[in-house]
Design a protein around this motif. Structure first.
Motif, PDB file in Angstrom:
ATOM      1  N   LEU A  31     -17.351  -7.075  49.749  1.00  0.00           N
ATOM      2  CA  LEU A  31     -18.018  -5.823  49.221  1.00  0.00           C
ATOM      3  C   LEU A  31     -19.157  -5.927  50.172  1.00  0.00           C
ATOM      4  O   LEU A  31     -19.822  -6.459  50.421  1.00  0.00           O
ATOM      5  N   ASP A  32     -19.121  -4.694  50.699  1.00  0.00           N
ATOM      6  CA  ASP A  32     -20.343  -4.546  51.398  1.00  0.00           C
ATOM      7  C   ASP A  32     -21.829  -4.334  50.730  1.00  0.00           C
ATOM      8  O   ASP A  32     -21.374  -2.708  49.614  1.00  0.00           O
ATOM      9  N   VAL A  33     -22.348  -4.680  50.511  1.00  0.00           N
ATOM     10  CA  VAL A  33     -23.515  -4.874  49.338  1.00  0.00           C
ATOM     11  C   VAL A  33     -24.448  -2.846  49.507  1.00  0.00           C
ATOM     12  O   VAL A  33     -24.648  -3.004  48.970  1.00  0.00           O
ATOM     13  N   PHE A  78     -21.582  -7.465  54.280  1.00  0.00           N
ATOM     14  CA  PHE A  78     -20.922  -7.513  53.592  1.00  0.00           C
ATOM     15  C   PHE A  78     -21.398  -9.149  52.382  1.00  0.00           C
ATOM     16  O   PHE A  78     -21.777 -10.225  53.596  1.00  0.00           O
ATOM     17  N   VAL A  79     -20.959  -9.076  52.113  1.00  0.00           N
ATOM     18  CA  VAL A  79     -21.420 -10.337  50.312  1.00  0.00           C
ATOM     19  C   VAL A  79     -20.377 -10.733  49.381  1.00  0.00           C
ATOM     20  O   VAL A  79     -19.044 -10.208  49.164  1.00  0.00           O
ATOM     21  N   ARG A  80     -20.013 -11.852  49.758  1.00  0.00           N
ATOM     22  CA  ARG A  80     -18.523 -12.334  48.160  1.00  0.00           C
ATOM     23  C   ARG A  80     -19.161 -12.582  46.927  1.00  0.00           C
ATOM     24  O   ARG A  80     -19.905 -13.833  46.556  1.00  0.00           O
ATOM     25  N   LEU A 128     -35.341   0.560  46.112  1.00  0.00           N
ATOM     26  CA  LEU A 128     -33.764   0.124  46.576  1.00  0.00           C
ATOM     27  C   LEU A 128     -34.120  -0.556  47.883  1.00  0.00           C
ATOM     28  O   LEU A 128     -33.744   0.058  48.473  1.00  0.00           O
ATOM     29  N   SER A 129     -33.945  -1.452  48.100  1.00  0.00           N
ATOM     30  CA  SER A 129     -33.645  -1.838  49.360  1.00  0.00           C
ATOM     31  C   SER A 129     -32.931  -3.092  49.836  1.00  0.00           C
ATOM     32  O   SER A 129     -32.740  -3.845  48.728  1.00  0.00           O
ATOM     33  N   LEU A 130     -32.302  -2.848  51.271  1.00  0.00           N
ATOM     34  CA  LEU A 130     -31.425  -4.396  52.100  1.00  0.00           C
ATOM     35  C   LEU A 130     -32.145  -4.646  53.243  1.00  0.00           C
ATOM     36  O   LEU A 130     -32.469  -3.779  54.003  1.00  0.00           O
ATOM     37  N   ARG A 131     -31.909  -5.765  53.298  1.00  0.00           N
ATOM     38  CA  ARG A 131     -32.254  -6.023  54.892  1.00  0.00           C
ATOM     39  C   ARG A 131     -30.837  -7.571  55.531  1.00  0.00           C
ATOM     40  O   ARG A 131     -31.005  -8.000  54.244  1.00  0.00           O
ATOM     41  N   GLU A 134     -18.187 -12.325  56.648  1.00  0.00           N
ATOM     42  CA  GLU A 134     -17.008 -11.383  57.480  1.00  0.00           C
ATOM     43  C   GLU A 134     -16.624 -10.629  56.199  1.00  0.00           C
ATOM     44  O   GLU A 134     -16.333 -10.594  55.256  1.00  0.00           O
ATOM     45  N   ALA A 135     -16.246  -8.680  57.290  1.00  0.00           N
ATOM     46  CA  ALA A 135     -15.917  -8.467  56.975  1.00  0.00           C
ATOM     47  C   ALA A 135     -13.512  -8.216  56.367  1.00  0.00           C
ATOM     48  O   ALA A 135     -13.818  -9.407  57.590  1.00  0.00           O
ATOM     49  N   GLU A 136     -13.301  -8.224  55.165  1.00  0.00           N
ATOM     50  CA  GLU A 136     -11.666  -8.548  54.828  1.00  0.00           C
ATOM     51  C   GLU A 136     -11.669  -7.097  54.185  1.00  0.00           C
ATOM     52  O   GLU A 136     -11.951  -6.774  53.641  1.00  0.00           O
TER      53      GLU A 136
END
Length: 725
Positions: free
Chosen positions: A420-422, A453-455, A484-487, A577-579
């Protein structure tokens, strides 16, 4: 010492009276570092140098000037023949001569290499003797110990090889007793078992030399006196020397009755009881040597260790016979325990959601109820009517979204990782976190533009976010700001003593403006069941779920905090990787079109109100409808060929046969009859989205129903046309 010595009692007289030959010999002796002494005059007065002092031991300094035979009275019988030879003019040489000396208050075996030489006066007459000597006790004993050790090791090696062939405890003991007796030249060697009540013992399995009496039999332990009872009972060896001289008369009589002259009983434990290995000398009275005592002690310890090993191997073999079954049972228990713990962590988070969800639902219901009240007014202007209709529709969408999040959040199922796109997921979860934290806490986001992306298991990921948000809410006492932040593409730093990793990792952070965590508690926040909340307000499982989720997903979680400065929890997850992930495709937006032209729809719904509403919608859309209350009734209405219907529109969760089972059955029986399923349970949507059946998520709109039916009916028309129908 010689100068200050009182020579009045010495047979040598004062040094001023010593003849030149004695003076010169003493001068030579005192100037040497080799042990030397001179015995001079008719009574052989003793003079010696510093090197000889160590040989004298505690006999020095009283031996200075004393008579030689008095100084060494205990060895005089051994050395007097040598002295006589020297005084008769014949020098002697003795190498490694054994002597039993008493020079430290006890008799001790010693060995010396020395020479006695005649000492002549100025007229050539023999006036005494001169001795140069060296003690070889240490070397002799070391050589003897080396030989004994070689013999011991050789015997133990042979014993080990023999007993290694044996797997029975009694045979091990029997082999041991025989070999010990042969090696030490014993008249008998046996082992004895203590009675369970410890009142006596039975000597059995003995090995006796030819002509030696057998000692097999049962004996009362009391007959051996208090010493035997105390020593063996306390696990100490019982040693008897000197032809029973150490025992009291009544004890000695018992030993004599069974032909024992000198015995050692070594205690060991067998079958939980005290047991003894008994070694017996022949009837010639002599003491046990240190070698014999040490060897029997070591043999006893090794024999018993071997019997542990043998029994342990047998136990291990029996254990291995059921190992696979027990491992399977244990694994099943662990899986169940892990599932129960994971579900309890979810339920705690759901409990934290309850208040916020109830508040939000009441707000949504207020909008819907108020809008419906206004829509009932006959004089309502058209623009206001549209406004209220849009408000109801939008509110239903918001309620459906909130319900979907809650159901997905609380569902019970195994971990199901997906890519998913986190960042996009965080943007969607922000509304849920806003519900969790309450109206007085601002939920803000700081998200990058590029995808990351993470799984992970989505449910566990959202559970972790809610648990961290609940922790932040409590720390802020219900008021403040949660960011809520993302790096993206960051390395994993060293955390709690673990090395870091180059990455790339996605770092999801929740920063609060709360009270912070004291340093003494910071290291414990991820411990299961650790909580600083009052009883009944938290189980302490929330942050442990975050920790477990992070580790299980190949990442970690870190925390930075200081009292009064808030707290930052950072969740590190490996980037992938994106899927392309298949999912339920939303219907296109557009004006509502009826689409129906009398097509026959069998509606299967166990809820009467929902069923009536669904049939009403379909009729308004131009379809002919028939309602069945369950799957079994639907099968009856369809009949063997299903010719009376063009499509089946069924609920999924129903008593008896469910919608999924009904759809599969119809696919086998009537493969050309389309089936559309509807469900409000997220776990059904997740599990069944790829089964090949069309699926609508409740609550659905009339527009969504219309589009779905046009889709499946249009597909059927194409199929019929291609088949010539």
């Amino acid at each position: 010492m010689m100068r200050s010595h009182d020579w009045s009692g010495s047979p040598l007289g004062h040094p001023d009276t010593w003849p030149p030959c004695l003076r010169s010999t003493v001068s030579l002796m005192l100037g040497s570092r080799f042990p030397m002494f001179v015995a001079f005059g008719p009574e052989l007065g003793l003079l010696y140098n510093d090197a000889y002092v160590e040989i004298l031991g505690d006999k020095h300094p009283r031996s200075l000037g004393d008579r030689f035979r008095d100084v060494w009275a205990e060895i005089w019988p051994d050395i007097s023949p040598l002295v006589d030879k020297a005084l008769s003019g014949e020098p002697t040489w003795s190498e490694n001569m054994p002597l039993l000396m008493n020079r430290h208050g006890r008799d001790e075996p010693t060995w010396f290499t020395f020479s006695y030489s005649p000492l002549r006066d100025e007229e050539g007459r023999i006036a005494g003797m001169f001795c140069a000597c060296t003690e070889t006790t240490g070397r002799i004993q070391a050589e003897a110990a080396l030989r004994a050790n070689e013999a011991r090791l050789g015997f133990l090696d042979r014993l080990g090889k023999e007993t290694a062939k044996v797997t029975d405890a009694d045979e091990i003991l029997a082999t041991t007793t025989r070999m010990v007796a042969e090696h030490l030249g014993l008249s008998s060697c046996a082992y004895a078992d203590m009675d369970p009540d410890e009142d006596g013992f039975t000597i059995r399995g003995d090995w006796a030399a030819e002509g030696s009496p057998s000692i097999v039999g049962h004996y009362s332990l009391a007959d051996f006196g208090k010493r035997a009872v105390q020593d063996l009972g306390a696990g100490r060896p019982l040693v008897i020397h000197d032809n029973l001289a150490e025992l009291a008369p009544e004890e000695a009589a018992t030993f004599q009755a069974i032909g024992i002259a000198a015995t050692i009983c070594m205690p060991l434990v067998k079958d939980g009881r005290l047991t003894a290995l008994m070694a017996i000398h022949d009837r010639v009275a002599r003491a046990w040597t240190d070698y014999e005592l040490a060897l029997i002690t070591e043999v006893t310890e090794r024999s018993w260790a071997h019997i542990e090993r043998v029994r342990a191997a047998a136990n291990l073999e029996a254990l291995n016979a059921t190992l696979e079954q027990r491992v399977e049972e244990r694994t099943s228990q662990l899986v169940e325990a892990e599932a129960a713990l994971r579900q309890s962590q979810k339920l705690e988070a759901v409990g934290q959601l309850t208040g916020g969800v109830a508040h939000d639902f009441n707000n949504l219901l207020t909008i819907i109820r108020s809008s419906v009240d206004f829509l009932r007014r006959p004089d309502l202007a058209e623009d206001r009517r549209n406004r209220y209709l849009n408000a109801v529709s939008e509110t239903v969408d918001r309620a459906a979204k909130l319900t979907g999040q809650l159901l997905a959040f609380a569902r019970r199922q195994t971990l199901k990782p997906e890519t998913l796109d986190v960042g996009a997921r965080l943007a969607g979860v922000a509304d849920l976190l806003d519900t969790v934290t309450g109206a007085r806490i601002r939920v803000e986001t700081d998200l990058p533009d590029q995808p990351c992306f993470v799984r992970v298991d989505v449910s566990q990921f959202e559970t972790a976010l809610v648990n961290m948000a609940v922790n932040a809410r409590d720390a802020m006492d219900g008021e403040g700001a949660l960011t809520l932040s993302l790096r993206c593409c960051v390395p994993l730093p060293p955390i709690r003593g673990h090395v870091g990793a180059a990455g790339p990792f996605a770092a999801v952070s929740l920063r609060d403006t709360g009270s912070g965590i004291p340093p003494d508690l910071l290291a414990r926040v991820f411990e299961p069941f650790f909580t600083t909340k009052d009883v009944g307000k938290g189980t302490g499982l929330g942050l442990s779920q975050v920790f477990g989720f992070a580790k299980q997903s190949g990442g970690d979680v870190d925390v930075h905090s200081a009292p009064g400065q808030g707290t930052i929890f950072t969740l590190y997850l490996p980037e992938v990787e994106a899927e392309t992930v298949p999912g339920v495709v939303a219907a296109e937006a557009g004006p509502l079109e009826p689409g129906g032209s009398g097509q026959r729809v069998l509606v299967v719904e166990d809820n009467i109100e929902v069923g009536r509403f669904a049939t009403q919608i379909l009729q308004d859309l131009g379809y002919a409808t028939t309602l069945a209350g369950n799957a079994e009734e639907a099968l009856d209405r369809l009949g063997p060929d299903g010719d009376d219907f063009d499509v089946v529109f069924s609920d999924v969760v129903m008593p008896g046969m469910g919608g999924i089972e009904l759809a599969r059955l119809l696919k086998r029986r009537l493969p050309d009859l389309p089936v559309v399923l509807a469900s409000g349970y997220s776990h059904v949507l997740a599990r069944e989205s790829s089964t090949g059946f069309e699926l609508l998520q409740k609550p659905y709109s009339a527009d969504q129903v219309s589009r779905m039916l046009r889709k499946v009916l249009g597909r059927r028309l194409v199929t019929d046309a291609e088949g010539g129908g």
